[in-house]
Design an enzyme around this catalytic site. Structure first.
Site, PDB file in Angstrom:
ATOM      1  N   GLU A 167      34.235 -83.603  34.486  1.00 18.31           N
ATOM      2  CA  GLU A 167      34.465 -84.208  33.177  1.00 18.31           C
ATOM      3  C   GLU A 167      35.874 -83.792  32.745  1.00 18.31           C
ATOM      4  O   GLU A 167      36.191 -82.602  32.769  1.00 18.31           O
ATOM      5  CB  GLU A 167      33.428 -83.703  32.171  1.00 18.31           C
ATOM      6  CG  GLU A 167      33.636 -84.378  30.834  1.00 18.31           C
ATOM      7  CD  GLU A 167      32.641 -83.965  29.753  1.00 18.31           C
ATOM      8  OE1 GLU A 167      31.713 -83.185  30.050  1.00 18.31           O
ATOM      9  OE2 GLU A 167      32.830 -84.430  28.619  1.00 18.31           O
ATOM     10  N   ARG A 226      25.756 -72.123  41.300  1.00 22.24           N
ATOM     11  CA  ARG A 226      27.079 -72.012  40.679  1.00 22.24           C
ATOM     12  C   ARG A 226      27.773 -70.773  41.201  1.00 22.24           C
ATOM     13  O   ARG A 226      27.124 -69.766  41.482  1.00 22.24           O
ATOM     14  CB  ARG A 226      26.942 -71.810  39.164  1.00 22.24           C
ATOM     15  CG  ARG A 226      26.684 -73.031  38.374  1.00 22.24           C
ATOM     16  CD  ARG A 226      26.630 -72.678  36.897  1.00 22.24           C
ATOM     17  NE  ARG A 226      27.927 -72.851  36.261  1.00 22.24           N
ATOM     18  CZ  ARG A 226      28.373 -74.019  35.808  1.00 22.24           C
ATOM     19  NH1 ARG A 226      27.640 -75.091  35.928  1.00 22.24           N
ATOM     20  NH2 ARG A 226      29.543 -74.111  35.230  1.00 22.24           N
ATOM     21  N   LYS A 262      34.277 -74.171  30.804  1.00 25.36           N
ATOM     22  CA  LYS A 262      35.436 -74.884  30.255  1.00 25.36           C
ATOM     23  C   LYS A 262      35.493 -74.797  28.741  1.00 25.36           C
ATOM     24  O   LYS A 262      36.555 -74.683  28.151  1.00 25.36           O
ATOM     25  CB  LYS A 262      35.381 -76.351  30.685  1.00 25.36           C
ATOM     26  CG  LYS A 262      36.069 -76.603  32.005  1.00 25.36           C
ATOM     27  CD  LYS A 262      36.154 -78.088  32.288  1.00 25.36           C
ATOM     28  CE  LYS A 262      34.866 -78.606  32.868  1.00 25.36           C
ATOM     29  NZ  LYS A 262      34.752 -80.032  32.985  1.00 25.36           N
TER      30      LYS A 262
HETATM   31  P1  ATP Z   1      31.876 -76.066  32.736  1.00 28.26           P
HETATM   32  O1  ATP Z   1      30.597 -75.512  32.211  1.00 28.26           O
HETATM   33  O2  ATP Z   1      32.845 -75.042  33.171  1.00 28.26           O
HETATM   34  O3  ATP Z   1      32.478 -77.115  31.853  1.00 28.26           O
HETATM   35  P2  ATP Z   1      30.792 -78.204  34.191  1.00 28.26           P
HETATM   36  O4  ATP Z   1      29.699 -78.118  35.187  1.00 28.26           O
HETATM   37  O5  ATP Z   1      30.455 -78.790  32.866  1.00 28.26           O
HETATM   38  O6  ATP Z   1      31.450 -76.791  34.070  1.00 28.26           O
HETATM   39  P3  ATP Z   1      32.110 -80.431  35.335  1.00 28.26           P
HETATM   40  O7  ATP Z   1      33.474 -80.914  35.076  1.00 28.26           O
HETATM   41  O8  ATP Z   1      30.979 -81.243  34.855  1.00 28.26           O
HETATM   42  O9  ATP Z   1      32.031 -78.966  34.741  1.00 28.26           O
HETATM   43  O10 ATP Z   1      31.912 -80.051  36.867  1.00 28.26           O
HETATM   44  C1  ATP Z   1      32.268 -80.849  37.952  1.00 28.26           C
HETATM   45  C2  ATP Z   1      31.498 -80.353  39.145  1.00 28.26           C
HETATM   46  O11 ATP Z   1      31.800 -78.999  39.396  1.00 28.26           O
HETATM   47  C3  ATP Z   1      30.011 -80.453  38.928  1.00 28.26           C
HETATM   48  O12 ATP Z   1      29.414 -80.958  40.097  1.00 28.26           O
HETATM   49  C4  ATP Z   1      29.589 -79.035  38.668  1.00 28.26           C
HETATM   50  O13 ATP Z   1      28.271 -78.831  39.084  1.00 28.26           O
HETATM   51  C5  ATP Z   1      30.616 -78.241  39.496  1.00 28.26           C
HETATM   52  N1  ATP Z   1      30.812 -76.889  38.970  1.00 28.26           N
HETATM   53  C6  ATP Z   1      31.171 -76.540  37.725  1.00 28.26           C
HETATM   54  N2  ATP Z   1      31.195 -75.207  37.593  1.00 28.26           N
HETATM   55  C7  ATP Z   1      30.858 -74.685  38.791  1.00 28.26           C
HETATM   56  C8  ATP Z   1      30.703 -73.352  39.313  1.00 28.26           C
HETATM   57  N3  ATP Z   1      30.902 -72.290  38.548  1.00 28.26           N
HETATM   58  N4  ATP Z   1      30.353 -73.217  40.605  1.00 28.26           N
HETATM   59  C9  ATP Z   1      30.151 -74.282  41.386  1.00 28.26           C
HETATM   60  N5  ATP Z   1      30.280 -75.549  40.975  1.00 28.26           N
HETATM   61  C10 ATP Z   1      30.622 -75.763  39.685  1.00 28.26           C
HETATM   62 MG    MG Z   2      29.904 -80.700  32.469  1.00 28.51          MG
END
Ligand code: ATP
Ligand code: MG
Length: 568
Positions: free
Chosen positions: A43, A267, A277
């Site tokens: 995102e 994760r 984020k």
């Molecule tokens: P955040 O909580 O940091 O915003 P998010 O999962 O909302 O993380 P996205 O931009 O939606 O962030 O993530 C893109 C991809 O990266 C998704 O498939 C998510 O599952 C993966 N991802 C995000 N954080 C991690 C992590 N700490 N370890 C492994 N994969 C991750």
């Molecule tokens: Mg997200």
């Protein structure tokens, strides 16, 4: 660790359950003739962090291994939080990590198709417009132990639903006044299946579609259908989405579209590190760091500026492995892979962070000679350079003690040490300031020890780095340490805050370090090992004549440990 070989800079995902799943699907032709297709779906609401590196590595690495392709898809369904700046940084970061996507996609490209599918579900009696407020919807949803309750609007006619949904799209209703919901099962043990919201009204300008839409699809409705449009075979995501999988499948089955499948993995969590984020944005907004690329940030742009390399990050995520339970990895493991990579590749240089003047009394005044120094003892192909030596040099203040504690082998009155690649010197006397602090050490040198070689087999216990005073350039050095003081940043007192655990000493600035002159030509991003001090990376803040270097990592300092133990 599934792969502890840090030599493999060309890291690939090791054999694991995802790998096995894909291998099985390829063999069984689970997706017919379709090639393996994955996507990385960030995102654009912030910068990527080291956790994303794991997802990127798996999405791209596994597809590549099976001859498949990976799309970069921006999951841009929350116009209020998303910006072009984030889109640009994410593309730059994915490329920096060494991956190239097949197609560049945006969930917003599919808004038209998603809308048509929503109409199709309404026509099939599988979606309805609900006028309950967000609070009421929550209340009607029930809990884990209590079933939900049907909304009074659940049985609207198809015609009425179509009419209202079109009105929603045309902007006839206020934000929050209505939603479109899937009609599934208010009694389902899985809360995600209790008539989840598909669309909400939001009169917000989208960074790509502008004001074209005032209804936006929810993540769950957008994600699986976007996967399906792109013929994604293996949609890998983190474990928190496991409960959403039945919903992911439900939409695809009802619509009868390409059967993308979702697989979850753990994760990446790291000690002393916060990977969210939303919270990272807060650090930036509250100016607790200098920006998304502050070298203390766990963002890819932050650790890049700090001096980390894509090779080390890839090797690290490969070694950290993948599983079906969330765990936590020691930050030291990442640091280990980074040191290992830099040890092999970083050019060596001499830099004195806290200078103490040394005058070599028997060295000819006004003379300069050049000593030849290997650029990287680990890599003969890196060549050598000429470093100026003269009568007055700087050494580290820590490398001299007027009254040496036990086991202190560096310079002290009467003791002989080696100046790296130059000469043996012996301390003779000191000059002190009014407060009694040593400001200058006078030495003699042995001309027969040129190159730092013992002339007669006599041994010295210490070899020290130095910089010729007349030739030194001045630099600002930024000594970074962990951003959080606790292994678990979320371990804070009740009523407290994550930011209570910020490390107050995460940045120390050394304003006037003395560097060997070759470092004047360092370009932002150039990485070095400052001998005996640590790994450093030139920062874009540097100006001609006054470079700035960020400490990537210290070397392991054995003396600091002894000092701590003995209180010396
Ligand atoms: P955040 O909580 O940091 O915003 P998010 O999962 O909302 O993380 P996205 O931009 O939606 O962030 O993530 C893109 C991809 O990266 C998704 O498939 C998510 O599952 C993966 N991802 C995000 N954080 C991690 C992590 N700490 N370890 C492994 N994969 C991750
Ligand atoms: Mg997200």
């Amino acid at each position: 660790m599934t792969n502890s070989n840090p030599e493999s800079t060309d890291a690939r995902p090791a054999s694991n359950f995802l790998h096995d799943q894909i291998a099985g699907d390829v063999q069984n032709k689970s997706f017919g003739e379709a090639a393996v297709q994955t996507r990385f779906p960030p995102e654009p609401n912030g910068y990527l962090h080291i956790g994303h590196a794991k997802a990127i590595f798996l999405d791209f690495g596994l597809a590549d291994e099976f001859g498949g392709k990976t799309n970069l898809r921006f999951d841009d369904t929350n116009p209020e939080k998303e910006e072009q700046e984030y889109v640009d940084s994410i593309m730059a970061d994915v490329r920096w990590l060494g991956f190239e996507w097949d197609r560049l996609c945006y969930a917003s490209d599919y808004f038209g198709q998603l809308y048509e599918w929503a109409v199709e579900l309404i026509r099939a009696g599988k979606a309805y417009v609900d006028d309950l407020t967000a609070d009421e919807i929550r209340k009607y949803r029930g809990t884990l132990t209590e079933p939900g309750q049907d909304s009074p609007y659940r049985n609207r006619s198809v015609e009425e639903n179509l009419d209202l949904f079109q009105g929603m799209k045309r902007g006839e209703f206020a934000d929050g006044s209505r939603v479109l919901r899937a009609k599934i099962d208010m009694g389902s043990p899985n809360l995600n299946l209790r008539d989840p919201v598909m669309y909400r009204i939001l009169h917000a300008t989208h960074h790509r579609t502008g004001d074209e839409w005032c209804i936006y699809p929810m993540y769950d409705y957008a994600h699986g259908q976007s996967d399906s449009i792109e013929q994604v075979t293996h949609s890998m995501c983190t474990l928190e989405f496991a409960d959403h999988q039945p919903l992911y499948r439900w939409y695809i089955e009802q619509l009868g579209i390409f059967p993308s499948r979702q697989f979850e993995f753990d994760r990446l969590n790291l000690t002393y590190t916060m990977l969210s984020k939303r919270k990272l944005l807060q650090l930036v907004q509250e100016q607790r760091v200098s920006g998304w690329d502050d070298p203390r940030m766990p963002t890819l742009s932050g650790i890049r500026r700090r001096g980390f390399t894509p090779e080390a990050i890839r090797a690290f995520v490969a070694a950290a492995g993948v599983s079906r339970t969330n765990g936590i990895v020691d930050i030291e493991m990442l640091e280990h892979f980074q040191r290992d990579d830099l040890n092999r590749r970083a050019a060596r240089a001499m830099a004195v962070l806290r200078p103490l003047k040394v005058v070599i009394d028997n060295y000819p005044e006004g003379q300069t000679e050049y000593v030849e120094v290997a650029n990287n003892p680990e890599d003969p192909s890196a060549g050598t350079r000429q470093v100026p030596f003269s009568r007055e040099i700087y050494i580290e203040q820590d490398d001299f003690r007027e009254t040496p504690p036990p086991k202190y082998y560096r310079l002290s009155p009467g003791k002989e040490v080696r100046l790296r690649n130059a000469y043996f010197v012996t301390a003779k006397s000191v000059v002190k300031d009014a407060a009694g602090a040593v400001v200058e050490v006078h030495c003699t040198y042995d001309p027969a020890s040129r190159g730092g070689n013992s002339p007669d087999g006599r041994k010295v216990k210490s070899t020290m780095h130095w910089v010729s005073a007349a030739h030194a350039i001045e630099a600002e050095i930024r000594l970074y340490d962990k951003l959080f003081a606790k292994p678990d940043p979320y371990d804070f007192a009740e009523g407290g805050d994550l930011f209570d655990n910020l490390n107050p000493n995460s940045l120390e600035i050394v304003a006037d370090a003395k560097l060997e002159p070759s470092l004047a030509s360092a370009l932002p991003g150039d990485r070095y090992q400052f001998e005996r001090v640590g790994y450093f990376c030139a920062d874009p803040d540097g100006r001609p004549g006054k470079p700035v270097f960020n400490r990537t990592l210290p070397l392991k300092d054995t003396w600091a440990k002894i000092e701590k133990k003995t209180g010396a």
